[in-house]
Design an enzyme around this catalytic site. Structure first.
Site, PDB file in Angstrom:
ATOM      1  N   PRO A   1      55.949  -6.731  -9.312  1.00  0.00           N
ATOM      2  CG  PRO A   1      58.002  -7.206 -10.295  1.00  0.00           C
ATOM      3  CD  PRO A   1      57.160  -7.551  -9.120  1.00  0.00           C
TER       4      PRO A   1
ATOM      5  CG  ASP B   1      55.503 -11.285 -10.094  1.00  0.00           C
ATOM      6  OD1 ASP B   1      56.491 -10.565 -10.345  1.00  0.00           O
ATOM      7  OD2 ASP B   1      55.267 -11.756  -8.967  1.00  0.00           O
ATOM      8  CG  HIS B   2      58.991  -8.041 -15.691  1.00  0.00           C
ATOM      9  ND1 HIS B   2      60.250  -8.538 -15.944  1.00  0.00           N
ATOM     10  CD2 HIS B   2      58.583  -7.475 -16.846  1.00  0.00           C
ATOM     11  CE1 HIS B   2      60.590  -8.274 -17.183  1.00  0.00           C
ATOM     12  NE2 HIS B   2      59.599  -7.626 -17.769  1.00  0.00           N
ATOM     13  NE  ARG B   3      57.880 -10.689  -7.594  1.00  0.00           N
ATOM     14  CZ  ARG B   3      57.226 -10.831  -6.439  1.00  0.00           C
ATOM     15  NH1 ARG B   3      57.862 -10.554  -5.293  1.00  0.00           N
ATOM     16  NH2 ARG B   3      55.972 -11.231  -6.419  1.00  0.00           N
TER      17      ARG B   3
END
Length: 451
Positions: A247, A421-423
């Site tokens: 994401p 990466d929003h994770r």
């Protein structure tokens, strides 16, 4: 005797490669370690040296042809006439030994790092069953009961009777069969006399007048069709996988880099930088790595099961080349002094532009910079390099009106864009990371204070 050199696994379990350019032709004399061919894998263009000394008997794959690891690509007639079977390049040199007959058996000189690995043929077994009805084929063949015969080019796919003499790629053979063209009646116009699609279409009278493919010696017409393979195919697959898996979030920051540009000018006059190009990218790289030390989570890998935080920086530099986008990296860039980093970036850029990056150069990166400013672009939303969680885009530096101490002034300004990466990296961490890089470019002395 006649010896065959099989396409080796040049690293990381690659299963196939494309023949880019031959450096030898039948009849040429070759020596051990002489470069004979350039191949393009999914990671890089690699020069292969010859493991034999002798005379080239046949080239068994054409330029532009994709062949699997373990496929013979060239045969060389050596001065050995001891009746031994054709030798393969081995992982390391072996001493001479005495056989059961008391005769000294000569071992072929070998090249470290080359040769078909035993595991290469076991990674992805062929779907076709062996001739004996099943079972795993051994990777080492038994010696033949008869003397070796001169090799002939082996087609990559089964050929119809009479077709084996014609040198053509598998898609061209299929096209010829579909159009009812006898390949043995054609004179090829491709590399080493290979038959091209255009040759087959011309023979069948179906060649479209305004559509041409990129073939040797043929100018493009209104349309041009370029095969997607090698580095370009691998990059496309990786970018699609990254874009639809991680994401992505991208944040932007405009920065006054007037002080950075002044620092670049001073560095260029120092003796330590006399023999290397100093550009703003050098200080952007140093600022990024300093920020990574303050925010180590942006230098990580997501595996679904765990987050692997890297306490070293293999700094990737996105480079646009004739073969497509590649991202080679400087290993342990955070451990280098500023002059060492400048030299490393310069050497990496030269290798990338010359198409000489190795698979090792292209693997193991931890965080990446893409310098889109060299194309006159202010900003963008870069896609994260697979295996990483952040990438910094560095836009063009240009004169802009800027408020300094309440007064309007003309300053050197750039735009930074950080995709993450929003994770792994949430909005707060990504914002702090980007702000730190911007602060150091506004005042380069902070790099020393925060190091």
């Amino acid at each position: 005797m006649l010896r065959e050199f099989k396409l080796p696994d040049v690293g990381e379990g690659l299963l196939e490669a494309e023949i880019v350019r031959w450096h030898v032709a039948p009849g040429d004399t070759v020596k051990v370690n002489q470069t004979i061919v350039e191949i393009e894998t999914a990671k890089a263009v690699v020069e292969l040296p010859c493991p034999f000394e002798g005379t080239v008997s046949a080239l068994m794959a054409a330029e532009g042809q994709t062949v699997e690891v373990g496929t013979p690509i060239i045969s060389v007639r050596t001065g050995d006439d001891d009746g031994a079977p054709p030798a393969e390049a081995a992982p390391e040199a072996a001493p001479e030994k005495t056989g059961k007959t008391g005769k000294t058996e000569k071992r072929e000189p070998v090249l470290v790092g080359y040769g078909v690995k035993a595991s290469a043929t076991r990674r992805r077994p062929r779907k076709a069953a062996p001739a004996n009805g099943g079972g795993t084929q051994a990777t080492v063949s038994a010696p033949p009961a008869h003397p070796a015969r001169p090799a002939t080019p082996v087609p990559a796919v089964p050929a119809a009777p009479g077709e084996a003499r014609a040198l053509a790629k598998p898609p061209v053979r299929k096209l010829a069969r579909d159009l009812g063209v006898d390949l043995t009646t054609l004179t090829g116009t491709g590399p080493h006399g290979s038959i091209t699609r255009a040759d087959v279409e011309a023979a069948a009278g179906t060649a479209p007048p305004a559509v041409h493919r990129r073939e040797a010696g043929r100018a493009p017409g209104r349309e041009e069709r370029i095969p997607v393979r090698g580095v370009r195919r691998a990059t496309a697959q990786a970018m699609v996988a990254s874009a639809f898996t991680a994401p992505h979030v991208t944040e932007f920051l405009q920065v006054d880099v007037t002080a950075t540009m002044e620092a670049v000018g001073r560095l260029r006059r120092l003796p330590d930088f006399a023999d290397v190009k100093v550009s703003p990218l050098l200080l952007v790289a140093r600022a990024l790595m300093t920020a990574v030390k303050r925010h180590p989570m942006v230098n990580a890998t997501w595996t679904d099961e765990e987050i692997i935080v890297k306490h070293y920086v293999n700094l990737g530099i996105a480079a646009a080349t004739e073969r497509g986008l590649i991202v080679p990296n400087v290993k342990d860039a955070d451990a280098l002094s500023l002059p060492e980093l400048a030299h490393a970036l310069g050497e990496l850029t030269e290798r990338a532009r010359a198409g000489r990056c190795t698979p090792a150069d292209l693997s193991g990166g931890t965080i990446t910079i893409t310098n889109i400013g060299v194309f006159g672009v202010d900003s963008g939303t870069p896609i994260i390099n697979p295996g990483e969680v952040a990438i910094l885009a560095f836009g063009q530096i240009r004169d802009m009106p800027w408020v300094v101490d309440g007064q309007l002034a003309v300053r050197k300004v750039t735009t930074l864009a950080l995709s993450f990466d929003h994770r792994v990296v949430d909005g707060e961490l990504g914002s702090r990371m980007l702000r730190d890089v911007g602060d150091m470019l506004e005042d380069p002395l902070r790099m020393l204070a925060w190091s």
